[in-house]
Design a protein around this motif. Structure first.
Motif, PDB file in Angstrom:
ATOM      1  N   GLN A   3       1.135  -0.998  -0.391  1.00 11.29           N
ATOM      2  CA  GLN A   3       0.311   0.212   0.087  1.00 11.29           C
ATOM      3  C   GLN A   3       0.795   0.896   0.196  1.00 11.29           C
ATOM      4  O   GLN A   3       1.658   1.249   0.578  1.00 11.29           O
ATOM      5  N   PRO A   4      -0.170   2.253  -0.736  1.00 12.10           N
ATOM      6  CA  PRO A   4       1.105   3.418  -0.648  1.00 12.10           C
ATOM      7  C   PRO A   4       1.232   4.369   0.541  1.00 12.10           C
ATOM      8  O   PRO A   4       0.781   3.957   1.375  1.00 12.10           O
ATOM      9  N   ARG A   5       2.503   5.229   0.840  1.00 10.66           N
ATOM     10  CA  ARG A   5       3.021   5.630   1.961  1.00 10.66           C
ATOM     11  C   ARG A   5       3.094   7.168   1.949  1.00 10.66           C
ATOM     12  O   ARG A   5       4.433   7.543   1.444  1.00 10.66           O
ATOM     13  N   PRO A   6       2.520   7.533   0.849  1.00  8.23           N
ATOM     14  CA  PRO A   6       2.545   9.109   1.239  1.00  8.23           C
ATOM     15  C   PRO A   6       2.486  10.099   2.420  1.00  8.23           C
ATOM     16  O   PRO A   6       3.280  11.381   1.918  1.00  8.23           O
ATOM     17  N   PHE A   7       2.626   9.797   3.748  1.00  4.71           N
ATOM     18  CA  PHE A   7       3.705  10.737   4.110  1.00  4.71           C
ATOM     19  C   PHE A   7       4.749   9.993   4.754  1.00  4.71           C
ATOM     20  O   PHE A   7       5.485  10.393   5.950  1.00  4.71           O
ATOM     21  N   ALA A   8       5.724   9.109   4.386  1.00  6.90           N
ATOM     22  CA  ALA A   8       6.676   8.675   4.564  1.00  6.90           C
ATOM     23  C   ALA A   8       7.707   9.505   4.483  1.00  6.90           C
ATOM     24  O   ALA A   8       8.994   9.807   5.408  1.00  6.90           O
ATOM     25  N   ASP A   9       7.939  10.685   3.172  1.00  2.75           N
ATOM     26  CA  ASP A   9       8.899  11.511   3.364  1.00  2.75           C
ATOM     27  C   ASP A   9       9.175  12.708   3.820  1.00  2.75           C
ATOM     28  O   ASP A   9       9.291  13.636   3.592  1.00  2.75           O
ATOM     29  N   GLY A  10       7.616  12.989   3.892  1.00  2.89           N
ATOM     30  CA  GLY A  10       7.402  14.496   4.435  1.00  2.89           C
ATOM     31  C   GLY A  10       7.562  15.062   6.119  1.00  2.89           C
ATOM     32  O   GLY A  10       7.636  14.005   7.310  1.00  2.89           O
TER      33      GLY A  10
END
Length: 505
Positions: free
Chosen positions: A200-207
């Motif tokens: 599943q996507p992890r759109p918060f991983a690099d912010g």
């Protein structure tokens, strides 16, 4: 404040009982407010005085509840002709009276004072990742709670007696059967998900997501859900919680600048608790008819809003633009991505309050097994970190590297709350059952959630759960709301369908 029915043609003994109990309820509410303040706004140096204050109030509450006037009124009402509401009030007060009367007031005050002290020690131990700082006072609390249980019923399993403080009408055997079934049926599903190869996507991983932005988002989401700000507030605490009554129900959350999803789901979870409290009948404040029906039902409300609303696909259609507006570091905020991210099964997550819907219950099983052994004396406090880590490895395939993310992560033991944890799983099971019943009556709620129209669901919960307070025992309340007794069937069917679709398994 008595209900209209109670005020009409009530026996004198009933009136006396109600007047005395309203004083008990007010002292309890005042204690809750002081406890909220201790965890949210009290300066660090205030702990010694606060412990004494809470101890005194606990003793006063116990004294009022076990007063001769209560005993005499209950005795007079044994054979009295009562309305259904009056009979429910007498049943609930009698149950509380009998438990309280069995326990010496000095012990009640000692437990309260020790819990207040333990809260500060837990905060320090967690911050310093030092279980040995917390261990001595934990040992004292366990011994005090054993003594408490023995006073109530020396011939029964003390853990079962403690469990009844949080869930008096669902017995421990039932809770254990539910937890066993969840473990047996969820572990294969979790294994299938792990074998599926779906990521599943992890759109918060690099912010990085500043706390101020997260708080603004939390407030916007609470607005969407219909939180009553005139009777509530949002604050920050080390462990999210809700405290209050139908007139004043406050929620807290916590923020991690690397993980805004954790704060968002915690906020929605606590909204569910507050929404229940604020939905209790105001005219019955100070009576059992104006109080919640214990923790399994309370947790069902928080888990329903957190999971069946807040983790649903239409909810992310509703709030995707909100996240995009608040978070500059969020590159991909389309609803489908956010929905999948919010329902990622965390194969690397050690923290219960950040867990997905499936592995969450393995966290509960670990705590349930450990605290049963602590209360029975089969586990020494000094061995808790190692046993905790072993069980996490057994049930979740993970081993905590620190006690802060292991056995010190939860606040409950510092409160002396042994027996609380099973209600989280019971509440999750009941949430699915209630949501299914609501959809049977109202139709598919997806479009309502997608457009932010929560009135129909809110009114259904008010009608079938909230307005009754503690009038019905848990099993009767569930039967009336859903047409059947408590069952895990709806939860297991719901997660099998949802996660089967998400992970093609």
């Amino acid at each position: 404040m008595a209900t209209t029915e109670d005020a009409d043609a009530a026996p004198d003994a009933y009136t006396t009982l109600l007047e005395q109990y309203q004083r008990v309820a007010n002292v309890e509410a005042a204690s809750g407010l002081l406890s909220w303040d201790q965890q949210v706004t009290m300066p660090e140096g205030g702990a010694p005085a606060r412990g004494q204050q809470l101890s005194t109030l606990s003793g006063l509450q116990h004294e009022l509840l076990t007063d001769d006037a209560v005993a005499e009124a209950l005795e007079e009402l044994d054979d009295a002709e009562l309305t259904d509401e009056q009979a429910a009030v007498v049943r609930e007060i009698r149950r509380q009276y009998r438990r309280a009367d069995a326990v010496p007031q000095a012990l009640v005050e000692e437990i309260s004072a020790k819990s207040s002290e333990a809260l500060e020690m837990w905060e320090q131990a967690k911050a310093e990742d030092d279980f040995e700082t917390f261990a001595p006072i934990l040992e004292e609390l366990i011994e005090l709670k054993r003594e408490y249980a023995e006073h109530i019923d020396p011939d029964r399993d003390p853990y079962a007696v403690l469990f009844e403080d949080y869930e008096p009408y669902v017995d421990l055997d039932t809770a254990e059967r539910v937890l066993t079934r969840l473990r047996e049926e969820l572990v294969p599903l979790i294994d299938d998900i792990g074998d599926s190869g779906v990521e599943q996507p992890r759109p918060f991983a690099d912010g990085t997501f500043p706390e101020d932005d997260q708080e603004a988002l939390s407030r916007d989401i609470l607005d969407r859900l219909g939180y009553d700000w005139e009777h509530g507030r949002l604050d920050v605490s080390s462990h999210p919680f809700t405290s209050g009554t139908q007139y004043d129900s406050r929620i807290t959350t916590r923020f991690d600048e690397d993980d805004p999803l954790g704060a968002l789901t915690a906020t929605i979870h606590e909204f569910g608790h507050a929404f229940y409290s604020l939905g209790l009948p105001r005219e019955a404040y100070g009576t059992p008819l104006g109080e919640d029906r214990d923790l399994s039902v309370h947790e069902s409300q928080s888990r329903l809003w957190e999971n069946h609303v807040g983790r649903s696909e239409p909810f992310w259609d509703l709030v995707a633009d909100d996240l995009d507006a608040h978070f500059e570091d969020l590159d991909d905020a389309d609803p489908e991505t956010l929905y999948r991210a919010a329902n990622r099964v965390y194969d690397d997550n050690l923290i219960r309050v950040e867990a997905d819907e499936l592995t969450y219950h393995m966290h509960i099983v670990v705590r349930f097994e450990i605290e049963r052994e602590l209360i029975s004396g089969d586990l020494d406090v000094a061995d808790v970190p190692e046993v905790w880590n072993d069980k996490y490895e057994q049930y979740l395939g993970l081993r905590p590297e620190t006690d802060a993310e292991g056995c010190l992560q939860d606040i409950h033991w510092s409160h002396g709350s042994f027996g609380y944890f099973p209600t989280y799983s019971l509440g999750s099971v009941l949430a699915a059952q209630l949501f299914a019943a609501a959809e049977d009556d109202l139709g598919d709620l997806d479009e309502d959630i997608r457009t932010g129209e929560f009135d129909a669901l809110a009114e259904w919960l008010r009608e079938h759960v909230h307005r009754h307070g503690a009038r019905y025992e848990t099993d009767e309340l569930i039967e009336r709301a859903t047409g059947e007794g408590l069952t895990a069937d709806y939860f297991l069917e719901y997660v099998a369908g949802k996660y089967g679709d998400l992970y093609n398994c």
